[in-house]
Design an enzyme around this catalytic site. Structure first.
Site, short mmCIF file in Angstrom:
data_model
loop_
_atom_site.label_atom_id
_atom_site.label_comp_id
_atom_site.label_asym_id
_atom_site.label_seq_id
_atom_site.Cartn_x
_atom_site.Cartn_y
_atom_site.Cartn_z
CD GLU A 151 43.58 38.05 26.68
OE1 GLU A 151 43.51 37.33 25.67
OE2 GLU A 151 44.17 37.70 27.71
CD GLU A 227 43.72 35.61 31.13
OE1 GLU A 227 42.56 36.04 30.95
OE2 GLU A 227 44.33 34.92 30.30
NE ARG A 349 50.53 34.82 26.59
CZ ARG A 349 49.47 34.10 26.97
NH1 ARG A 349 48.79 34.45 28.03
NH2 ARG A 349 49.11 33.04 26.31
#
Length: 566
Positions: A151, A227, A349
């Site tokens: 990330e 992920e 999310r």
């Protein structure tokens, strides 16, 4: 020491430290060892196909720090941390499991004074390749995929250097996945750079919300949700997992979905408590809970394998929900249908646009070679009301001999249904776990076995067992903070190293702690109680912190940052 301000019983501890100051997560070995007797069963529990692990980099990576195999440039140790053990245990249960490694943080020496892993591309590639080589040499583990930087930014030249170094070391079979962030800009970069396109095997995106982008599809590469999930392992978490396992392929052509995280084995008050597929957060008691997402995974993983193909006839149901179908190309067929409602399938999310699901009848017709399938095994999960709820239950088979391959199903809301030609599915059984127990009220550790101290969760810095051979007395076995420089951080690591242990509910406690300050004049140490947070929030931790310094000064503060002087 964790705890919040609340009147409570007196707690007494004794510890011996050898440190200049006061794990990410632990895995409860009792839980996995209890399941070991089932390792010959190819279909048991979650039957996962992929295990992705962090390449420890000494920095805070959500719930703590994981130690690097190279704290310093000339230091190598392939027995630190729990990831080696975890990969070996995974291989015992599924010898064909795919193994992936990905760095979150990096040890500070790679940055040459900068908080950046791409200062010396060859050096960082060498560091990552040593981890892969060490996995094979010391643990006989073959790493299948390697990532770039979790990330965070990617460097096109680094990816090319990494590929060349892998090839030079005879690791042509290790594939590269990038960039473990968003679909862009990696996809556009690959379309503009033919060499980059060639060296990246898989595009991995995080929390894609079941969607992809045109550039990613145009690359022709495998697309993975590398992920996802990160959601409380309640029934809502199970609904999230069931919905995205189907819809990541239907909406986004993603052929793998990886859940963060495998087992919630860290203090529940740390960030994202209980966001594992199951829970095992009491190594002192051995208690664990096999949560609903385990059985949601089994609906797909027990009846498909890497190398199976999705059929083109997949999609959304008329009144909400979705279905996929997969085949091994040898006549076997597996159909997975989910009818998760919006309310009961929200992931943490991204934001989930509203949709409606209601009870419906759906008719399926098997054509071509599939029309000759005589029966389908049926496995069913129903989430929702406790009175109607059950997990991964085998129902009566569906007989198709006289139906011409046609069958109609009554689909209830918040259900998951697997129809398959495979008869190998199994829920299995496991011993009842030990009863849940609070952290022991009296706790002592002599720090004389292994590398890492049990029940400690390092939040900044790395604490390891150290034998002080200069001390023949009671301080021979110690716990020592071993880092001498700040790592290349992934999160906002605190400026002071800290490891936490204990029970969040504790308030009044006694701590006895012998310390040795190794840095004359500058060094210091603290102990603290009622520490209210950790993980990526550790810098702003409040509590009662008692500090002593090598120059004779002491201080009591209300926070780790030493802003609130008491």
């Amino acid at each position: 020491m964790m705890g919040k301000t609340k009147t409570g019983k007196q707690i007494t501890w004794e510890m011996t430290f050898h440190s200049s100051v006061l794990p990410k997560s632990w895995l409860n070995m009792g839980m996995l060892d209890g399941m070991h007797k089932h390792s010959e069963k190819p279909n048991f529990g979650a039957s996962l196909h992929i295990l992705k692990v962090e390449i420890g980099g000494d920095g805070q990576t959500t719930d703590g720090t994981e130690p690097s195999h190279m704290h310093y440039e000339l230091d190598e140790n392939y027995f630190r941390g729990y990831e080696w053990w975890l990969m070996k245990e995974a291989k015992k249960r599924n010898p064909n499991i795919t193994l992936m490694g990905l760095p979150w943080s990096f040890p500070g020496w790679l940055g040459k004074g900068f908080n950046w892993p791409y200062v010396n591309l060859q050096l960082t590639a060498y560091y990552v390749v040593t981890w892969i080589v060490g996995a094979k040499h010391y643990h006989d583990l073959d790493i299948d995929y390697i990532g770039i930087w979790n990330e965070r930014a990617f460097d096109i030249n680094y990816i090319k250097v990494l590929r060349r170094m892998l090839n030079y070391q005879g690791l042509q079979q290790v594939k590269i996945i990038a960039s473990d962030n968003l679909w862009e800009p990696i996809s556009a970069s690959m379309l503009l750079d033919s060499e980059l396109l060639k060296v990246i095997d898989v595009i991995g995106a995080h929390y894609p919300g079941t969607r992809t982008v045109k550039d990613a599809r145009l690359t022709g590469k495998k697309l993975w949700s590398s992920e996802d999930f990160s959601t409380l392992n309640s029934d809502v978490g199970a609904g999230c997992w069931g919905r995205i396992l189907n819809q990541n392929y239907i909406n986004g052509y993603m052929t793998a979905t990886i859940a963060w995280n495998l087992v919630a084995s860290y203090y529940e008050q740390l960030p994202y408590g209980r966001c594992g597929l199951m829970t095992a957060q009491e190594p002192w008691s051995g208690h664990y809970v096999v949560e609903a997402p385990i059985w949601i995974a089994a609906h797909t993983t027990q009846f498909t394998q890497p190398g199976w193909y999705y059929l083109k006839t997949v999609g959304h149901l008329e009144k909400g929900g979705s279905y996929v179908a997969l085949t091994d190309g040898l006549g076997n067929l597996t159909i997975i249908i989910e009818t998760m409602s919006h309310k009961h399938s929200m992931c943490i999310r991204p934001l989930l646009p509203y949709f409606n699901v209601s009870q419906q009848f759906a008719t399926f017709i098997l054509k071509g070679s599939f029309s000759k399938i005589p029966e389908l095994q049926v496995w069913y999960t129903k989430l929702g009301k406790p009175s109607e709820r059950f997990l991964f239950k085998q129902l009566d088979s569906l007989w198709l001999l006289d139906s011409g391959g046609r069958f109609t199903l009554d689909l209830q809301e918040d259900g998951l249904l697997t129809l398959t030609t495979l008869s190998t599915g199994s829920k299995g059984s496991h011993p009842l776990p030990p009863r849940s127990q609070p952290f022991p009220r009296v706790y002592k550790d002599d720090f004389n076995v292994g590398i890492e101290a049990p029940n400690f969760a390092d939040q900044t810095g790395v604490f390891e067992y150290f034998m002080n051979i200069e001390d023949p007395g009671e301080h021979r076995f110690t716990l020592r903070q071993v880092l001498n420089q700040r790592p290349i951080t992934w999160a906002a690591d605190a400026f002071n190293t800290i490891s936490i242990i204990g029970d969040y509910k504790w308030s009044n406690l006694t701590v006895k702690c012998d310390v040795y300050i190794e840095t004359p004049e500058k060094g210091g140490v603290f102990i603290a109680g009622r520490v209210n947070k950790g993980g990526i929030l550790i810098r702003s931790a409040r509590g009662v912190f008692f500090w002593i310094f090598a120059n004779g000064i002491y201080r009591v503060t209300g926070d780790l940052g030493k802003w609130l002087l008491l």
